[in-house]
Structures are given as structure tokens and as C-alpha cells.
Design a protein around this motif. Sequence first.
Motif, PDB file in Angstrom:
ATOM      1  N   GLN A 203     -63.098   7.038  18.431  1.00 54.89           N
ATOM      2  CA  GLN A 203     -62.624   8.006  19.409  1.00 54.89           C
ATOM      3  C   GLN A 203     -61.187   7.714  19.823  1.00 54.89           C
ATOM      4  O   GLN A 203     -60.785   6.543  19.944  1.00 54.89           O
ATOM      5  N   VAL A 204     -60.427   8.776  20.024  1.00 56.46           N
ATOM      6  CA  VAL A 204     -59.051   8.678  20.498  1.00 56.46           C
ATOM      7  C   VAL A 204     -58.911   9.577  21.723  1.00 56.46           C
ATOM      8  O   VAL A 204     -59.244  10.769  21.660  1.00 56.46           O
ATOM      9  N   THR A 205     -58.423   9.010  22.827  1.00 59.07           N
ATOM     10  CA  THR A 205     -58.308   9.759  24.074  1.00 59.07           C
ATOM     11  C   THR A 205     -56.881   9.686  24.582  1.00 59.07           C
ATOM     12  O   THR A 205     -56.332   8.589  24.737  1.00 59.07           O
ATOM     13  N   GLN A 206     -56.296  10.839  24.852  1.00 56.91           N
ATOM     14  CA  GLN A 206     -54.931  10.875  25.353  1.00 56.91           C
ATOM     15  C   GLN A 206     -54.897  11.339  26.800  1.00 56.91           C
ATOM     16  O   GLN A 206     -55.667  12.217  27.200  1.00 56.91           O
ATOM     17  N   SER A 207     -53.995  10.743  27.570  1.00 59.25           N
ATOM     18  CA  SER A 207     -53.817  11.157  28.958  1.00 59.25           C
ATOM     19  C   SER A 207     -52.351  11.012  29.357  1.00 59.25           C
ATOM     20  O   SER A 207     -51.632  10.186  28.801  1.00 59.25           O
TER      21      SER A 207
ATOM     22  N   ASP B 286     -36.990  17.542  24.814  1.00 60.81           N
ATOM     23  CA  ASP B 286     -38.124  16.652  24.570  1.00 60.81           C
ATOM     24  C   ASP B 286     -39.453  17.328  24.890  1.00 60.81           C
ATOM     25  O   ASP B 286     -40.529  16.753  24.650  1.00 60.81           O
ATOM     26  N   SER B 287     -39.392  18.520  25.457  1.00 61.67           N
ATOM     27  CA  SER B 287     -40.620  19.260  25.766  1.00 61.67           C
ATOM     28  C   SER B 287     -41.360  19.581  24.476  1.00 61.67           C
ATOM     29  O   SER B 287     -40.785  20.139  23.541  1.00 61.67           O
ATOM     30  N   ALA B 288     -42.633  19.218  24.426  1.00 60.51           N
ATOM     31  CA  ALA B 288     -43.462  19.405  23.229  1.00 60.51           C
ATOM     32  C   ALA B 288     -44.844  18.854  23.541  1.00 60.51           C
ATOM     33  O   ALA B 288     -45.072  18.284  24.609  1.00 60.51           O
ATOM     34  N   THR B 289     -45.761  19.012  22.594  1.00 57.33           N
ATOM     35  CA  THR B 289     -47.044  18.325  22.686  1.00 57.33           C
ATOM     36  C   THR B 289     -46.946  17.064  21.840  1.00 57.33           C
ATOM     37  O   THR B 289     -46.505  17.105  20.686  1.00 57.33           O
ATOM     38  N   TYR B 290     -47.344  15.941  22.421  1.00 57.38           N
ATOM     39  CA  TYR B 290     -47.290  14.666  21.721  1.00 57.38           C
ATOM     40  C   TYR B 290     -48.718  14.270  21.342  1.00 57.38           C
ATOM     41  O   TYR B 290     -49.605  14.203  22.189  1.00 57.38           O
TER      42      TYR B 290
ATOM     43  N   GLY C 164     -56.177  12.541  18.836  1.00 54.76           N
ATOM     44  CA  GLY C 164     -56.491  12.861  20.213  1.00 54.76           C
ATOM     45  C   GLY C 164     -56.130  14.319  20.465  1.00 54.76           C
ATOM     46  O   GLY C 164     -55.602  15.004  19.580  1.00 54.76           O
ATOM     47  N   THR C 165     -56.409  14.781  21.670  1.00 58.12           N
ATOM     48  CA  THR C 165     -56.158  16.190  21.986  1.00 58.12           C
ATOM     49  C   THR C 165     -54.711  16.461  22.371  1.00 58.12           C
ATOM     50  O   THR C 165     -54.313  17.616  22.471  1.00 58.12           O
ATOM     51  N   GLY C 166     -53.936  15.404  22.586  1.00 57.16           N
ATOM     52  CA  GLY C 166     -52.515  15.587  22.841  1.00 57.16           C
ATOM     53  C   GLY C 166     -52.150  15.636  24.320  1.00 57.16           C
ATOM     54  O   GLY C 166     -53.003  15.874  25.189  1.00 57.16           O
ATOM     55  N   THR C 167     -50.884  15.384  24.581  1.00 55.03           N
ATOM     56  CA  THR C 167     -50.312  15.544  25.919  1.00 55.03           C
ATOM     57  C   THR C 167     -49.196  16.569  25.835  1.00 55.03           C
ATOM     58  O   THR C 167     -48.256  16.411  25.046  1.00 55.03           O
ATOM     59  N   ARG C 168     -49.318  17.609  26.644  1.00 59.36           N
ATOM     60  CA  ARG C 168     -48.300  18.660  26.673  1.00 59.36           C
ATOM     61  C   ARG C 168     -47.247  18.284  27.695  1.00 59.36           C
ATOM     62  O   ARG C 168     -47.514  18.255  28.893  1.00 59.36           O
ATOM     63  N   LEU C 169     -46.062  17.955  27.209  1.00 62.88           N
ATOM     64  CA  LEU C 169     -44.974  17.484  28.069  1.00 62.88           C
ATOM     65  C   LEU C 169     -43.961  18.590  28.292  1.00 62.88           C
ATOM     66  O   LEU C 169     -43.484  19.217  27.330  1.00 62.88           O
ATOM     67  N   THR C 170     -43.623  18.812  29.563  1.00 70.37           N
ATOM     68  CA  THR C 170     -42.611  19.803  29.923  1.00 70.37           C
ATOM     69  C   THR C 170     -41.528  19.109  30.745  1.00 70.37           C
ATOM     70  O   THR C 170     -41.835  18.453  31.744  1.00 70.37           O
ATOM     71  N   ILE C 171     -40.291  19.228  30.303  1.00 71.27           N
ATOM     72  CA  ILE C 171     -39.154  18.655  31.006  1.00 71.27           C
ATOM     73  C   ILE C 171     -38.373  19.796  31.666  1.00 71.27           C
ATOM     74  O   ILE C 171     -37.864  20.685  30.981  1.00 71.27           O
TER      75      ILE C 171
ATOM     76  N   TRP D 253     -47.910   8.404  16.058  1.00 71.69           N
ATOM     77  CA  TRP D 253     -47.482   9.346  17.070  1.00 71.69           C
ATOM     78  C   TRP D 253     -46.755  10.499  16.379  1.00 71.69           C
ATOM     79  O   TRP D 253     -45.886  10.287  15.516  1.00 71.69           O
ATOM     80  N   TYR D 254     -47.133  11.715  16.802  1.00 71.50           N
ATOM     81  CA  TYR D 254     -46.500  12.924  16.294  1.00 71.50           C
ATOM     82  C   TYR D 254     -46.035  13.764  17.469  1.00 71.50           C
ATOM     83  O   TYR D 254     -46.607  13.739  18.544  1.00 71.50           O
ATOM     84  N   ARG D 255     -45.016  14.549  17.199  1.00 69.71           N
ATOM     85  CA  ARG D 255     -44.550  15.575  18.142  1.00 69.71           C
ATOM     86  C   ARG D 255     -44.878  16.933  17.525  1.00 69.71           C
ATOM     87  O   ARG D 255     -44.666  17.149  16.318  1.00 69.71           O
ATOM     88  N   GLN D 256     -45.387  17.861  18.357  1.00 71.51           N
ATOM     89  CA  GLN D 256     -45.678  19.198  17.849  1.00 71.51           C
ATOM     90  C   GLN D 256     -45.066  20.243  18.759  1.00 71.51           C
ATOM     91  O   GLN D 256     -45.346  20.282  19.953  1.00 71.51           O
ATOM     92  N   ASP D 257     -44.225  21.092  18.184  1.00 75.20           N
ATOM     93  CA  ASP D 257     -43.643  22.218  18.902  1.00 75.20           C
ATOM     94  C   ASP D 257     -44.498  23.456  18.645  1.00 75.20           C
ATOM     95  O   ASP D 257     -45.188  23.544  17.624  1.00 75.20           O
ATOM     96  N   PRO D 258     -44.448  24.426  19.561  1.00 76.37           N
ATOM     97  CA  PRO D 258     -45.278  25.637  19.414  1.00 76.37           C
ATOM     98  C   PRO D 258     -45.031  26.311  18.063  1.00 76.37           C
ATOM     99  O   PRO D 258     -43.891  26.520  17.653  1.00 76.37           O
ATOM    100  N   GLY D 259     -46.122  26.643  17.375  1.00 67.58           N
ATOM    101  CA  GLY D 259     -46.013  27.340  16.092  1.00 67.58           C
ATOM    102  C   GLY D 259     -45.613  26.463  14.929  1.00 67.58           C
ATOM    103  O   GLY D 259     -45.419  26.962  13.814  1.00 67.58           O
ATOM    104  N   LYS D 260     -45.499  25.163  15.163  1.00 72.53           N
ATOM    105  CA  LYS D 260     -45.094  24.247  14.088  1.00 72.53           C
ATOM    106  C   LYS D 260     -46.212  23.229  13.839  1.00 72.53           C
ATOM    107  O   LYS D 260     -47.142  23.090  14.632  1.00 72.53           O
ATOM    108  N   GLY D 261     -46.059  22.513  12.732  1.00 73.12           N
ATOM    109  CA  GLY D 261     -47.005  21.451  12.454  1.00 73.12           C
ATOM    110  C   GLY D 261     -46.561  20.160  13.116  1.00 73.12           C
ATOM    111  O   GLY D 261     -45.436  20.044  13.601  1.00 73.12           O
ATOM    112  N   PRO D 262     -47.441  19.171  13.167  1.00 71.38           N
ATOM    113  CA  PRO D 262     -47.067  17.870  13.740  1.00 71.38           C
ATOM    114  C   PRO D 262     -45.895  17.246  12.973  1.00 71.38           C
ATOM    115  O   PRO D 262     -45.881  17.255  11.741  1.00 71.38           O
TER     116      PRO D 262
END
Lengths: 115, 111
Positions: B3-7, B82-86, B102-109, B35-44
Amino acid sequence: EAGVTQFPSHSVIEKGQTVTLRCDPISGHDNLYWYRRVMGKEIKFLLHFVKESKQDESGMPNNRFLAERTGGTYSTLKVQPAELEDSGVYFCASSQGYSRGYGYTFGSGTRLTVV
Amino acid sequence: EDQVTQSPEALRLQEGESSSLNCSYTVSGLRGLFWYRQDPGKGPEFLFTLYSAGEEKEKERLKATLTKKESFLHITAPKPEDSATYLCAVRLLFGNEKLTFGTGTRLTIIP
């Protein structure tokens, strides 16, 4: 170097229809993976090809899903017949190998909507 | 079960406000944490791979660390871009080559 290419980028189909997704990996990458993200859930593994052989298909949800990799190059993922719960984003990734230093490069995904 | 859990699930920061994202994992054996960064509509998009406890990697404003139970992605003086889902993912020591995400962390700057 061209990245992993997936098409179509979007597909909307009716329940019961058939859809085929395509993935072109990075040239020379023997390993090709399919993943899926359904709404609100994490990205989940579907299957792994090494060249044209299926190495691991433990994540395939059921026999409505069929993946092929012709000649070890591009891969297709066919869903037949599609159900509502198949909606999601399907990602393809490729890798050169398994050892340290080899990562996974993902495509932009195909967003599938079954209505 | 592995299991992988993100917070947290989502995080809003002012520009320049540093913080950390967490990825905790429970696996039978770890062969790599990604670790991956994912922008809306893009792949990791690949950021880092960590292989053993104590390892650290840095890239611009990002620094990833790894312990035996969790990984942190530290973001120093973030900018709006830097805003993206990590996303955090693990590759297991035994068995196949798949990544478990994991389900990811949605970061907004906020500027």
C-alpha cells in the motif's frame, strides 16, 4: 527523442461498443506497460509486455480487455464490449530495462468515457 | 497487502511558502520509490527515484528524501508553475516490474 505516444487522446463511446487504444513506446524500449486511472482512484497497473510477450497481466480487470503488442513495437488495448465502469484515463509507459537508472516514461493518456 | 498512501490530498500554499508532501508505504520489499509530477491532461512526468533509506535527491526547488517507512517531497519557495499533482509510486523487490501508485497530492501555489 520522441516520447511515448498515445491515441486517441479522447474517446466517447456507448456502452456495448468496442474501443481500441494505441500506444507507441519510445523506440528501443522493450518494456511496455498499461495503467488506468478511474475517477477518484489511484493509477493502477493493467499489464506489462516485454517485447511482444505478456510478462504480467495480473491487473487486467476481466476478459473484455485484450492487449496486444505487434512485433514488439506498438501496443493496442481493446475493450469489447465496453461497460460504464471502464471509463477512466488509460496510460501507457515504456522502459528500457529494470535495473537502477531505468525509469518509466509515460504517455499523455487516453481519456475513455463510456456512456 | 502492498500500500502507498499520500498526504495531504490537496495543499494550497502562497508563493514562497515552503512545505512538504508525504508518501508512506507498506510493502513486502522496496526496490525503488518514484516521484512524478502530473499536470492536467498530461501523463506523469518523472522527477526522482530513491532506492535506499537515507537517500536524498534534489532538482531545482524540489528535494526528495526516503526513510524505511516514508518519503517526503520538500518544496522550497514554490512558484505558481510548481502547481500540479505530485504522485508517489513504489516498485517492489520481489515479483513483477509494475509500479504501485498513491492517489497523489494536488498542490496549488497562489501568486
